[in-house]
Design an enzyme around this catalytic site. Sequence first.
Site, mmCIF file in Angstrom:
data_model
loop_
_atom_site.group_PDB
_atom_site.id
_atom_site.type_symbol
_atom_site.label_atom_id
_atom_site.label_comp_id
_atom_site.label_asym_id
_atom_site.label_seq_id
_atom_site.Cartn_x
_atom_site.Cartn_y
_atom_site.Cartn_z
ATOM 1 N N GLU A 110 -11.619 -24.971 107.487
ATOM 2 C CA GLU A 110 -10.923 -24.455 106.371
ATOM 3 C C GLU A 110 -10.514 -25.866 105.418
ATOM 4 O OE1 GLU A 110 -7.045 -21.729 105.614
ATOM 5 O OE2 GLU A 110 -6.676 -23.641 106.423
ATOM 6 N N GLU A 120 2.053 -19.797 111.383
ATOM 7 C CA GLU A 120 1.631 -21.190 110.997
ATOM 8 C C GLU A 120 2.546 -22.064 110.134
ATOM 9 O OE1 GLU A 120 -1.772 -23.337 108.317
ATOM 10 O OE2 GLU A 120 -1.885 -21.293 108.491
#
Length: 247
Positions: free
Chosen positions: A232, A135
């Site tokens: 998140e 990521e």
Amino acid sequence: MPKFCANLTWLFAEVPLMDRFAAAKEAGFDAVEVLDPYDAPVQDMRDQLVWQGLRMALINCPPPNYTGGAPGYAAVPGSRFQQDFKRTLRYAQALKAEFVHVRAGEAEGPEAHATFVENLRWAAKTAGKQKLTIEALNPDDRPGWFLNDYYQARDVLAEVGAKNIGLQFDAYHVARIHGDVAAVWRDLSPLVAHVQVAQVPDRSEPAGAGVDYAALFAAMDADGYGGWVSGEYRPKATTAAGLGWIR
């Protein structure tokens, strides 16, 4: 509609970690992610998953650096990444985590790139059937972070060439780095293995102004994305009060 899961590191923080599994199940989630599960006894966490009928979608690698260093170092030359990756694998196997997110760490230059590629190839081979992700993080949030562009991540994945490593598409970071989340999704969606969402700029519930999440979720459906979409974010009030974005 995509499959939603709850990031228990961020959500349901009004109760202790071990109570968050039941809270997530009660709220309607079928899967959770815990970024750094290393502080809790792994069997206790496994029991919670079994008792609540939940799947563990993702954990992070490596374990946190409690001496104050960066929370990742797969791209850092001379780091202990390979040693710590093996510990993460043991946790992932015990928790039956679908994905392990390999964090790049703070580094720069050709040597960092070569280190990252080498470590990812080694990790992919060592992991066997365990699926991994990488990521990119916004450099304003993570100054000096090696992987700081989603097209850079695409190129790294192509160079590594491992079938068990995919792209972790954090829409908050995509928006902060590239601006147009929809365009990056169109370009990179075939590589995406896992998605995380939060609103920009305050990283709250993925609703309202900022990223058009209704359009993004529709694009995911149209493209046949079948992976998890994890909330998140920092709830503005209680977690349960802010879950309207899913409906």
